[in-house]
Design an enzyme around this catalytic site. Structure first.
Site, PDB file in Angstrom:
ATOM      1  CG  HIS A   1     -24.694 -54.277 -26.683  1.00 57.13           C
ATOM      2  ND1 HIS A   1     -24.266 -54.456 -27.979  1.00 57.13           N
ATOM      3  CD2 HIS A   1     -23.607 -54.482 -25.892  1.00 57.13           C
ATOM      4  CE1 HIS A   1     -22.966 -54.742 -27.973  1.00 57.13           C
ATOM      5  NE2 HIS A   1     -22.543 -54.770 -26.724  1.00 57.13           N
TER       6      HIS A   1
ATOM      7  CG  LEU B   1     -24.556 -65.356 -18.866  1.00 54.78           C
ATOM      8  CD1 LEU B   1     -25.786 -66.160 -18.462  1.00 54.78           C
ATOM      9  CD2 LEU B   1     -23.329 -65.842 -18.097  1.00 54.78           C
TER      10      LEU B   1
ATOM     11  CG  MET C   1     -27.258 -61.030 -31.193  1.00 55.63           C
ATOM     12  SD  MET C   1     -27.708 -59.924 -32.545  1.00 55.63           S
ATOM     13  CE  MET C   1     -29.432 -60.420 -32.771  1.00 55.63           C
TER      14      MET C   1
ATOM     15  NE  ARG D   1     -13.314 -58.451 -31.489  1.00 51.73           N
ATOM     16  CZ  ARG D   1     -13.256 -58.310 -30.166  1.00 51.73           C
ATOM     17  NH1 ARG D   1     -14.139 -58.926 -29.400  1.00 51.73           N
ATOM     18  NH2 ARG D   1     -12.333 -57.542 -29.604  1.00 51.73           N
TER      19      ARG D   1
END
Lengths: 295, 295
Positions: free
Chosen positions: A46, A157, A193, A196
């Site tokens: 992120h 992506l 990454m 979860r």
């Protein structure tokens, strides 16, 4: 940085800021608002989206909203990890201007009757395993795009199918925003990454490395015959060496059309090959992929 | 008045105009752009929408596009009446700023995969008779709203179900525009204005008056018992006095929820009663309705 919970306040703040950029001589308003929609529990993936938005745009908006509409009845909506404090610290560091953190009732003031459905692209890969998932994604992204009205919107992506679905929705519906796909960010050892990943036990975490390791060998395996079936079988066999790995799908398709192909030479000019997989370790379902230029 | 055929040109023209209003001190940009989406073959009903938009807004945009997506395979897409010359004359008279007249290939450069579906509201009345019709309407209206980005969008209440569906879509998807419903405009003898009226033979045209005459008597009939079933039967019997009338549906529902009710006292506070009908005269399917305040 401002944290905003309501649609009305976000719109009014953004309108003010946009006016500032529109009126100033130095305005570069064409890439005015950059938007990163997330479900929170932010990680370096992120952060890379926010960094790209910060580079491109005058105003950066981050949304954090765990969208119930995109979870199936047996999925992990309730236990999806949340940590707003840590998210806000990361957002501050990324120089975000506005964090939009609505309650569910703000996004869904009454049961929603309007759904956006993108056909064909959503009936395979994750769409096949998670019926209705991409309807929920497309619908909430459309809502957020209408609220934020960004010039550019950033997606990772890792969810490559999500990128394709959103790009198609934006194009089909003539939405004004530009969809910017950003590369997968990985842990030092290769695991993609994901919010979860925190679910994984130590042993599962160790064995999950098999995914990125398998994807890393795709180019090599393709050199042998170029047959897609053979490639999928090699990937499957490799992943099955991890005792805890329970394969949902391992699939190679043309990208972004997501069409079945028999051989890499069937990938049309302008398209790429996506090798995508979903594998469960215990209760945790991980996805990863490798996008290859093959012509 | 400018006639524009491409999305890119319309956007660029509107951006320029909007900047003008945003920068000027005298701007009343909050009702900046008024939009009237139509399928052309304009009549006094459309003119009344344009007039309202002209009164409310700095910039008035009219679109003329016969949308294939909202016609069923056996419906009248091919023979839907078209008269661009006359439409442009009417638009000029209504002081429209921009007429957007795209070719089908401009609106659908490739087969569309993204559809907007509004549930519940679309499975009755015209939605029941025309499966998929409102998906096509909602989708093309969303496209047009994304292209024009109007502050206000105007729809006629002859298509009252369309108004409800669009209002719900706009609300559910947090679209920024305000939907402005406008009253039905009628011929001197009572027939609701419709582009399809041109299909009617002299005899059909004469008999079609039965529709507005029936709807005019609803208030009176309701005074008797207030039973919805009885009302629908009275309407049906009245319409059947016209030999050429072939009833598709005659239905009274609460509005805008479009829920079935047994008695007018079941209409909840804040809602109205809609008495709606669709009746064929020869090959021509006419709709009309009467919206009543009953509490």
């Amino acid at each position: 940085m401002e944290v905003i919970q309501t649609v009305a306040e976000l719109r009014s703040k953004l309108n003010e800021r946009k006016k500032h950029y529109t009126n100033s001589q130095a305005s570069n308003y064409n890439s005015g608002v950059g938007f990163v929609p997330t479900m929170g529990f932010l990680h370096a993936g992120h952060a890379s989206l926010l960094q790209q938005a910060r580079q491109d745009c005058d105003i950066v908006v981050l949304s954090i909203f765990v969208n119930p509409l995109q979870f199936g009845p047996k999925e992990d909506f309730e236990r999806y990890p949340r940590d707003p404090e840590r998210d806000l610290a990361l957002a501050r560091q990324a120089e975000v201007d506005y964090v939009f953190m609505p309650e569910t009732a703000e996004m869904y003031p009454e049961p929603i009757k309007t759904m956006i459905k993108v056909s064909d692209l959503t009936d395979k890969l994750d769409g096949a395993s998670r019926p209705g998932h991409f309807d929920g994604v497309a619908t909430v992204v459309a809502k957020l795009l209408h609220i934020v009205e960004p010039d550019r919107v950033y997606f990772g992506l890792k969810d490559a199918q999500q990128v394709v679905v959103i790009q198609r929705m934006v194009k089909d519906l003539h939405m004004r925003t530009v969809v910017v796909p950003c590369s997968i960010v990985r842990e030092a050892d290769g695991l993609a990454m994901s919010s979860r990943n925190v679910y994984l036990s130590a042993e599962e975490r160790k064995q999950s490395l098999v995914l990125s390791q398998a994807l890393n060998q795709v180019s090599g395996w393709l050199e042998a015959s170029g047959e897609i079936k053979a490639l999928e079988q090699q990937l499957t066999a490799y992943i099955q060496t991890a005792a805890l790995a329970e394969i949902d799908y391992v699939k190679a398709l043309s990208y972004p059309s997501l069409l079945e192909i028999a051989h890499i030479k069937d990938v049309k000019a302008g398209e790429r090959l996506i090798v995508a997989l979903a594998v469960k370790f215990g209760r945790t379902r991980l996805i990863d992929n490798n996008l290859l230029d093959v012509n």
